[in-house]
Design a protein around this motif. Structure first.
Motif, PDB file in Angstrom:
ATOM      1  N   CYS A  85      46.821  24.879  57.423  1.00 45.76           N
ATOM      2  CA  CYS A  85      46.517  25.774  56.298  1.00 45.76           C
ATOM      3  C   CYS A  85      45.535  25.127  55.328  1.00 45.76           C
ATOM      4  N   MET A  86      45.732  23.839  55.057  1.00 45.91           N
ATOM      5  CA  MET A  86      44.857  23.156  54.106  1.00 45.91           C
ATOM      6  C   MET A  86      43.420  23.154  54.619  1.00 45.91           C
ATOM      7  N   GLY A  87      43.272  23.119  55.940  1.00 47.72           N
ATOM      8  CA  GLY A  87      41.938  23.129  56.511  1.00 47.72           C
ATOM      9  C   GLY A  87      41.505  24.510  56.955  1.00 47.72           C
ATOM     10  N   THR A  88      42.337  25.526  56.644  1.00 46.64           N
ATOM     11  CA  THR A  88      42.091  26.919  57.057  1.00 46.64           C
ATOM     12  C   THR A  88      41.682  26.999  58.528  1.00 46.64           C
ATOM     13  N   ILE A 104      60.848  32.663  54.930  1.00 50.85           N
ATOM     14  CA  ILE A 104      59.963  33.366  54.013  1.00 50.85           C
ATOM     15  C   ILE A 104      58.572  32.788  54.221  1.00 50.85           C
ATOM     16  N   MET A 105      57.613  33.676  54.462  1.00 49.89           N
ATOM     17  CA  MET A 105      56.239  33.270  54.760  1.00 49.89           C
ATOM     18  C   MET A 105      55.409  33.352  53.482  1.00 49.89           C
ATOM     19  N   ILE A 106      54.776  32.242  53.128  1.00 45.65           N
ATOM     20  CA  ILE A 106      54.022  32.148  51.881  1.00 45.65           C
ATOM     21  C   ILE A 106      52.522  32.182  52.176  1.00 45.65           C
ATOM     22  N   PRO A 107      51.753  33.022  51.474  1.00 46.53           N
ATOM     23  CA  PRO A 107      50.299  33.065  51.692  1.00 46.53           C
ATOM     24  C   PRO A 107      49.659  31.700  51.456  1.00 46.53           C
ATOM     25  N   VAL A 108      48.696  31.366  52.276  1.00 48.01           N
ATOM     26  CA  VAL A 108      48.023  30.067  52.200  1.00 48.01           C
ATOM     27  C   VAL A 108      47.429  29.818  50.815  1.00 48.01           C
ATOM     28  N   GLN A 109      46.821  30.855  50.240  1.00 46.38           N
ATOM     29  CA  GLN A 109      46.179  30.673  48.936  1.00 46.38           C
ATOM     30  C   GLN A 109      47.172  30.202  47.879  1.00 46.38           C
ATOM     31  N   LYS A 110      48.403  30.742  47.932  1.00 50.41           N
ATOM     32  CA  LYS A 110      49.420  30.352  46.961  1.00 50.41           C
ATOM     33  C   LYS A 110      49.859  28.904  47.179  1.00 50.41           C
ATOM     34  N   MET A 111      49.994  28.519  48.440  1.00 50.47           N
ATOM     35  CA  MET A 111      50.398  27.157  48.745  1.00 50.47           C
ATOM     36  C   MET A 111      49.420  26.159  48.131  1.00 50.47           C
ATOM     37  N   GLU A 113      47.259  26.753  45.653  1.00 46.64           N
ATOM     38  CA  GLU A 113      47.260  26.895  44.191  1.00 46.64           C
ATOM     39  C   GLU A 113      48.420  26.127  43.573  1.00 46.64           C
ATOM     40  N   TRP A 114      49.625  26.294  44.129  1.00 45.66           N
ATOM     41  CA  TRP A 114      50.812  25.631  43.587  1.00 45.66           C
ATOM     42  C   TRP A 114      50.725  24.112  43.702  1.00 45.66           C
ATOM     43  N   PHE A 115      50.066  23.630  44.753  1.00 44.69           N
ATOM     44  CA  PHE A 115      49.976  22.184  44.950  1.00 44.69           C
ATOM     45  C   PHE A 115      49.293  21.517  43.758  1.00 44.69           C
ATOM     46  N   HIS A 116      48.349  22.220  43.140  1.00 46.42           N
ATOM     47  CA  HIS A 116      47.586  21.638  42.033  1.00 46.42           C
ATOM     48  C   HIS A 116      48.248  21.858  40.670  1.00 46.42           C
ATOM     49  N   ILE A 117      49.104  22.870  40.540  1.00 44.53           N
ATOM     50  CA  ILE A 117      49.617  23.191  39.208  1.00 44.53           C
ATOM     51  C   ILE A 117      51.133  23.045  39.060  1.00 44.53           C
ATOM     52  N   ASN A 118      51.853  22.865  40.169  1.00 45.78           N
ATOM     53  CA  ASN A 118      53.313  22.815  40.067  1.00 45.78           C
ATOM     54  C   ASN A 118      53.838  21.500  40.649  1.00 45.78           C
ATOM     55  N   GLU A 119      54.440  20.690  39.789  1.00 49.52           N
ATOM     56  CA  GLU A 119      54.890  19.357  40.205  1.00 49.52           C
ATOM     57  C   GLU A 119      55.997  19.420  41.254  1.00 49.52           C
ATOM     58  N   SER A 120      56.947  20.351  41.081  1.00 48.13           N
ATOM     59  CA  SER A 120      58.060  20.419  42.037  1.00 48.13           C
ATOM     60  C   SER A 120      57.564  20.807  43.427  1.00 48.13           C
ATOM     61  N   TRP A 121      56.587  21.705  43.498  1.00 50.27           N
ATOM     62  CA  TRP A 121      56.017  22.091  44.791  1.00 50.27           C
ATOM     63  C   TRP A 121      55.244  20.927  45.409  1.00 50.27           C
ATOM     64  N   ARG A 122      54.456  20.240  44.593  1.00 52.22           N
ATOM     65  CA  ARG A 122      53.675  19.109  45.081  1.00 52.22           C
ATOM     66  C   ARG A 122      54.596  18.022  45.644  1.00 52.22           C
TER      67      ARG A 122
END
Length: 211
Positions: A85-88, A104-111, A113-122
């Protein structure tokens, strides 16, 4: 019900606001045992979070044979799909339901986005990478350094732990495919392990005996 499972599995891993957003943008899906969840060369538009059940992650050789890489349990994600996903790019693995499973399937764009702004997800993603990396090293060590009977016994013990039961319901052919061997070899080694009092064989089931 699926949303309740999402909170139960990830409440202590991800912050509440993120879990709320995941439940809004994610797609809940159910799969039966042996269903293919992600296939090789499939475009990666979503990443899976496993809510219940177990999934096995496989690689395919040039002849189309599958090799087991690792198992996923509830509360985990597949880091090999994350890498794609990171490399599309397209999937380099096959994910198959080991048991009836919900995801639960999460859209790549959200994955991303969250990596950069959400510490718990990162933290969750980085810890997932470390866990899967350790498991792949373990798989490589098993192939390189363990004899087939040792690999087989380790495989059986791991499956028993994964299913939280000392009895595994499985066919010899399925084991052979997971371990990249033949049914004849696996059947012979299973009989050897039974003679060593490590397992007890039944019809399409194997019981791990206490050591």
């Amino acid at each position: 019900m699926d949303k309740e499972i999402l909170y139960q599995k990830f409440n202590y891993i991800l912050d509440k606001n993120l879990i709320d957003e995941i439940s809004e943008v994610g797609i809940f899906k159910s799969f039966s045992k042996d269903d293919i969840i992600i296939d090789i060369n499939q475009p990666m538009l979503h990443i899976p979070l496993l809510l219940s059940g177990n999934i096995k992650i496989l690689r395919e050789d040039d002849e189309g044979n599958d090799l087991l890489i690792y198992f996923l349990e509830a509360g985990e994600t597949c880091t090999m799909s994350l890498t794609c996903c990171m490399g599309t790019s397209k999937s380099k693995i096959r994910a198959v339901a080991e048991q009836d499973s919900t995801l639960i399937m999460i859209p790549v764009q959200k994955m991303q986005e969250w990596f950069h702004i959400n510490e718990s997800w990162r933290n969750f993603i980085l810890e997932s990478y470390q866990t899967r990396f350790d498991e792949m090293l373990d798989a490589i060590d098993s192939i390189a350094f363990l004899k087939m009977d040792e690999r087989l016994y380790k495989y059986l013990v791991n499956k028993a732990m994964l299913n939280d039961s000392d009895t595994i319901l499985i066919k010899h052919q399925d084991i052979a495919e997971d371990l990249h061997s033949s049914r004849v070899v696996i059947s012979r080694l299973l009989k050897q392990l039974e003679n060593e009092k490590k397992i007890q064989l039944g019809r399409n089931k194997i019981k791990i005996l206490p050591t």
